[in-house]
Write a protein that holds these residues in place. Structure first.
Motif, PDB file in Angstrom:
ATOM      1  N   ILE A 123       0.945  -1.261   0.002  1.00 44.90           N
ATOM      2  CA  ILE A 123       0.033  -0.002  -0.034  1.00 44.90           C
ATOM      3  C   ILE A 123       0.901   1.249  -0.018  1.00 44.90           C
ATOM      4  O   ILE A 123       0.679   2.325  -0.755  1.00 44.90           O
ATOM      5  CB  ILE A 123      -1.022   0.090   1.117  1.00 44.90           C
ATOM      6  N   TYR A 124       1.753   1.359   0.877  1.00 47.76           N
ATOM      7  CA  TYR A 124       2.771   2.422   1.092  1.00 47.76           C
ATOM      8  C   TYR A 124       3.657   2.449  -0.215  1.00 47.76           C
ATOM      9  O   TYR A 124       3.634   3.755  -0.933  1.00 47.76           O
ATOM     10  CB  TYR A 124       3.843   2.038   2.004  1.00 47.76           C
ATOM     11  N   ALA A 125       4.127   1.489  -0.866  1.00 44.86           N
ATOM     12  CA  ALA A 125       4.793   1.525  -2.315  1.00 44.86           C
ATOM     13  C   ALA A 125       4.048   2.061  -3.367  1.00 44.86           C
ATOM     14  O   ALA A 125       4.522   2.916  -4.180  1.00 44.86           O
ATOM     15  CB  ALA A 125       5.452   0.208  -2.604  1.00 44.86           C
ATOM     16  N   ILE A 126       2.776   1.748  -3.383  1.00 43.92           N
ATOM     17  CA  ILE A 126       1.790   2.255  -4.463  1.00 43.92           C
ATOM     18  C   ILE A 126       1.675   3.764  -4.107  1.00 43.92           C
ATOM     19  O   ILE A 126       1.798   4.449  -5.127  1.00 43.92           O
ATOM     20  CB  ILE A 126       0.289   1.586  -4.341  1.00 43.92           C
ATOM     21  N   LYS A 127       1.366   4.300  -3.006  1.00 43.90           N
ATOM     22  CA  LYS A 127       1.053   5.547  -2.682  1.00 43.90           C
ATOM     23  C   LYS A 127       2.300   6.647  -3.035  1.00 43.90           C
ATOM     24  O   LYS A 127       2.237   7.604  -3.198  1.00 43.90           O
ATOM     25  CB  LYS A 127       0.777   5.662  -1.056  1.00 43.90           C
ATOM     26  N   GLU A 128       3.586   5.988  -2.644  1.00 41.25           N
ATOM     27  CA  GLU A 128       4.788   6.483  -3.014  1.00 41.25           C
ATOM     28  C   GLU A 128       5.228   6.574  -4.255  1.00 41.25           C
ATOM     29  O   GLU A 128       6.461   7.099  -4.671  1.00 41.25           O
ATOM     30  CB  GLU A 128       5.698   6.278  -1.868  1.00 41.25           C
ATOM     31  N   GLY A 129       4.446   5.705  -5.091  1.00 41.21           N
ATOM     32  CA  GLY A 129       4.990   5.955  -6.673  1.00 41.21           C
ATOM     33  C   GLY A 129       6.082   4.761  -6.681  1.00 41.21           C
ATOM     34  O   GLY A 129       6.964   4.793  -7.848  1.00 41.21           O
ATOM     35  N   MET A 130       6.410   3.878  -5.839  1.00 37.24           N
ATOM     36  CA  MET A 130       7.445   2.924  -6.003  1.00 37.24           C
ATOM     37  C   MET A 130       6.758   1.544  -6.807  1.00 37.24           C
ATOM     38  O   MET A 130       7.546   0.695  -7.294  1.00 37.24           O
ATOM     39  CB  MET A 130       7.836   2.247  -4.678  1.00 37.24           C
ATOM     40  N   VAL A 131       5.588   1.422  -6.779  1.00 38.86           N
ATOM     41  CA  VAL A 131       4.753   0.563  -7.856  1.00 38.86           C
ATOM     42  C   VAL A 131       4.277   1.601  -8.799  1.00 38.86           C
ATOM     43  O   VAL A 131       3.292   2.201  -9.106  1.00 38.86           O
ATOM     44  CB  VAL A 131       3.650  -0.103  -7.185  1.00 38.86           C
ATOM     45  N   GLY A 132       5.053   1.725  -9.939  1.00 44.40           N
ATOM     46  CA  GLY A 132       4.726   2.616 -10.995  1.00 44.40           C
ATOM     47  C   GLY A 132       3.564   2.480 -11.969  1.00 44.40           C
ATOM     48  O   GLY A 132       3.089   1.580 -12.168  1.00 44.40           O
ATOM     49  N   LYS A 133       2.906   3.794 -12.054  1.00 41.95           N
ATOM     50  CA  LYS A 133       1.843   3.705 -13.145  1.00 41.95           C
ATOM     51  C   LYS A 133       2.216   3.411 -14.325  1.00 41.95           C
ATOM     52  O   LYS A 133       1.316   3.055 -14.905  1.00 41.95           O
ATOM     53  CB  LYS A 133       1.326   5.119 -12.880  1.00 41.95           C
ATOM     54  N   ASN A 134       3.560   3.391 -14.688  1.00 44.78           N
ATOM     55  CA  ASN A 134       3.836   2.852 -16.151  1.00 44.78           C
ATOM     56  C   ASN A 134       3.566   1.283 -16.101  1.00 44.78           C
ATOM     57  O   ASN A 134       3.629   1.014 -17.464  1.00 44.78           O
ATOM     58  CB  ASN A 134       5.516   3.279 -16.347  1.00 44.78           C
ATOM     59  N   SER A 135       3.391   0.683 -15.204  1.00 47.64           N
ATOM     60  CA  SER A 135       3.581  -0.842 -15.219  1.00 47.64           C
ATOM     61  C   SER A 135       1.962  -0.969 -15.787  1.00 47.64           C
ATOM     62  O   SER A 135       1.795  -2.056 -16.312  1.00 47.64           O
ATOM     63  CB  SER A 135       3.588  -1.237 -13.879  1.00 47.64           C
ATOM     64  N   VAL A 136       1.003  -0.220 -15.650  1.00 52.38           N
ATOM     65  CA  VAL A 136      -0.209  -0.205 -16.338  1.00 52.38           C
ATOM     66  C   VAL A 136      -0.941   0.743 -17.194  1.00 52.38           C
ATOM     67  O   VAL A 136      -2.043   0.405 -17.798  1.00 52.38           O
ATOM     68  CB  VAL A 136      -1.326  -0.513 -15.114  1.00 52.38           C
ATOM     69  N   MET A 137      -0.231   1.747 -17.141  1.00 54.38           N
ATOM     70  CA  MET A 137      -0.787   2.789 -18.004  1.00 54.38           C
ATOM     71  C   MET A 137      -0.594   2.303 -19.684  1.00 54.38           C
ATOM     72  O   MET A 137       0.403   1.777 -19.881  1.00 54.38           O
ATOM     73  CB  MET A 137       0.117   3.977 -17.794  1.00 54.38           C
ATOM     74  N   ASN A 138      -1.642   2.500 -20.252  1.00 57.10           N
ATOM     75  CA  ASN A 138      -1.878   2.448 -21.866  1.00 57.10           C
ATOM     76  C   ASN A 138      -1.816   0.823 -21.797  1.00 57.10           C
ATOM     77  O   ASN A 138      -1.098   0.326 -23.115  1.00 57.10           O
ATOM     78  CB  ASN A 138      -0.654   3.077 -22.473  1.00 57.10           C
ATOM     79  N   THR A 139      -2.105   0.155 -21.070  1.00 54.13           N
ATOM     80  CA  THR A 139      -2.093  -1.273 -21.087  1.00 54.13           C
ATOM     81  C   THR A 139      -3.670  -2.062 -20.959  1.00 54.13           C
ATOM     82  O   THR A 139      -4.200  -1.248 -20.521  1.00 54.13           O
ATOM     83  CB  THR A 139      -1.171  -2.117 -19.881  1.00 54.13           C
ATOM     84  N   GLU A 140      -3.719  -3.295 -21.367  1.00 54.94           N
ATOM     85  CA  GLU A 140      -4.900  -3.891 -21.235  1.00 54.94           C
ATOM     86  C   GLU A 140      -4.754  -5.360 -21.421  1.00 54.94           C
ATOM     87  O   GLU A 140      -3.506  -5.756 -21.744  1.00 54.94           O
ATOM     88  CB  GLU A 140      -6.036  -3.223 -22.247  1.00 54.94           C
ATOM     89  N   ILE A 141      -5.596  -6.033 -21.130  1.00 50.50           N
ATOM     90  CA  ILE A 141      -5.634  -7.549 -21.270  1.00 50.50           C
ATOM     91  C   ILE A 141      -6.402  -8.087 -22.412  1.00 50.50           C
ATOM     92  O   ILE A 141      -7.383  -7.720 -22.749  1.00 50.50           O
ATOM     93  CB  ILE A 141      -6.526  -8.378 -19.852  1.00 50.50           C
ATOM     94  N   GLY A 142      -5.607  -8.918 -23.422  1.00 49.76           N
ATOM     95  CA  GLY A 142      -6.003  -9.347 -24.580  1.00 49.76           C
ATOM     96  C   GLY A 142      -6.789 -10.602 -24.342  1.00 49.76           C
ATOM     97  O   GLY A 142      -7.625 -10.727 -23.477  1.00 49.76           O
ATOM     98  N   SER A 143      -6.465 -11.651 -24.988  1.00 45.38           N
ATOM     99  CA  SER A 143      -6.947 -12.858 -24.803  1.00 45.38           C
ATOM    100  C   SER A 143      -6.761 -13.573 -23.288  1.00 45.38           C
ATOM    101  O   SER A 143      -5.864 -13.424 -22.823  1.00 45.38           O
ATOM    102  CB  SER A 143      -6.463 -13.875 -25.900  1.00 45.38           C
ATOM    103  N   VAL A 144      -8.114 -14.179 -23.008  1.00 48.63           N
ATOM    104  CA  VAL A 144      -7.713 -14.835 -21.714  1.00 48.63           C
ATOM    105  C   VAL A 144      -8.108 -16.066 -21.666  1.00 48.63           C
ATOM    106  O   VAL A 144      -8.895 -16.645 -22.282  1.00 48.63           O
ATOM    107  CB  VAL A 144      -8.781 -14.050 -20.679  1.00 48.63           C
ATOM    108  N   GLU A 145      -7.207 -16.889 -21.143  1.00 46.95           N
ATOM    109  CA  GLU A 145      -7.305 -18.550 -20.922  1.00 46.95           C
ATOM    110  C   GLU A 145      -7.474 -18.939 -19.452  1.00 46.95           C
ATOM    111  O   GLU A 145      -6.602 -18.388 -18.550  1.00 46.95           O
ATOM    112  CB  GLU A 145      -5.711 -19.049 -21.341  1.00 46.95           C
ATOM    113  N   ILE A 146      -8.413 -19.740 -19.307  1.00 45.60           N
ATOM    114  CA  ILE A 146      -8.718 -20.165 -17.857  1.00 45.60           C
ATOM    115  C   ILE A 146      -8.695 -21.436 -17.716  1.00 45.60           C
ATOM    116  O   ILE A 146      -9.015 -22.311 -18.570  1.00 45.60           O
ATOM    117  CB  ILE A 146     -10.233 -19.814 -17.614  1.00 45.60           C
TER     118      ILE A 146
END
Length: 210
Positions: free
Chosen positions: A107-130
């Motif tokens: 939680i702290y790492a997310i708030k402080e930007g240590m878990v970067g927004k770049n890891s999910v920005m402009n990303t999405e999930i394509g085909s899903v296998e279950i």
């Protein structure tokens, strides 16, 4: 008549399975999108609701390493683990480090930007296998498919993302950047910390907290 009924039941079974599969695929995508939205809005408390137990275990391990690892141990770590540990030591008070558990650290790492927004920005999930309680969704960045996947696990009847599933890809990207810059790894990481914080890191980041 028996053959007709048998074929009917088989068809219904296939249809039911397909409907169930589509429903689960939708839930996987919703889980990722909820995590993504939380990260982009710095909402650490919300984001942790969408990550799995493997992710929390990883942050528990990172927390223990942050507390106890000496420089020799740090230099034996993979590049992402090393960066995470020295970032926490540099940007977090000793009091907080000693009070956190793995979930609170994330939680702290997310708030402080240590878990970067770049890891999910402009990303999405394509085909899903279950496959039962495991799923994987193809990583799509800027509309382009990438040859790797986010992993998801169903826990407490909810799909949750395993962030550690994409760490190897992140590590390769970091190593490539360092090679392209012609820098020594530790020097590059220290420069990165200084760039992120505006302050020059001190030698204490290589020393154990306890």
């Amino acid at each position: 008549m028996k053959i007709i009924l048998s074929n009917l039941f088989l068809s219904l079974s296939i249809i039911t399975t397909c409907i169930g599969q589509k429903k689960e695929e939708k839930l996987v995508r919703e889980s990722f999108n909820s995590y993504k939205t939380s990260i982009l809005n710095d909402k650490g408390e919300e984001a942790v609701n969408f990550v799995d137990s493997r992710t929390i275990s990883y942050y528990n391990k990172i927390l223990e390493t942050t507390k106890k690892a000496d420089s020799l141990t740090l230099n034996s770590l993979g590049i992402l683990d090393k960066l995470m540990v020295i970032s926490i030591r540099y940007r977090t008070s000793k009091k907080d480090i000693l009070s956190f558990d793995g979930k609170e650290l994330l939680i702290y790492a997310i708030k402080e930007g240590m878990v970067g927004k770049n890891s999910v920005m402009n990303t999405e999930i394509g085909s899903v296998e279950i496959d039962e309680d495991f799923a994987k969704g193809q990583f799509i960045s800027n509309g382009k498919k990438a040859p790797f996947y986010f992993h998801f696990y169903k826990e407490d009847n909810n799909w949750k993302v395993d962030l550690t599933s994409i760490f190897p890809v992140g590590a390769m990207a970091f190593k490539k950047m360092i090679e392209d810059n012609g820098e020594e790894e530790n020097k590059y990481l220290l420069q990165l910390l200084e760039l992120m914080t505006g302050k020059k890191p001190v030698n204490e980041i290589w020393k154990p907290i306890i």
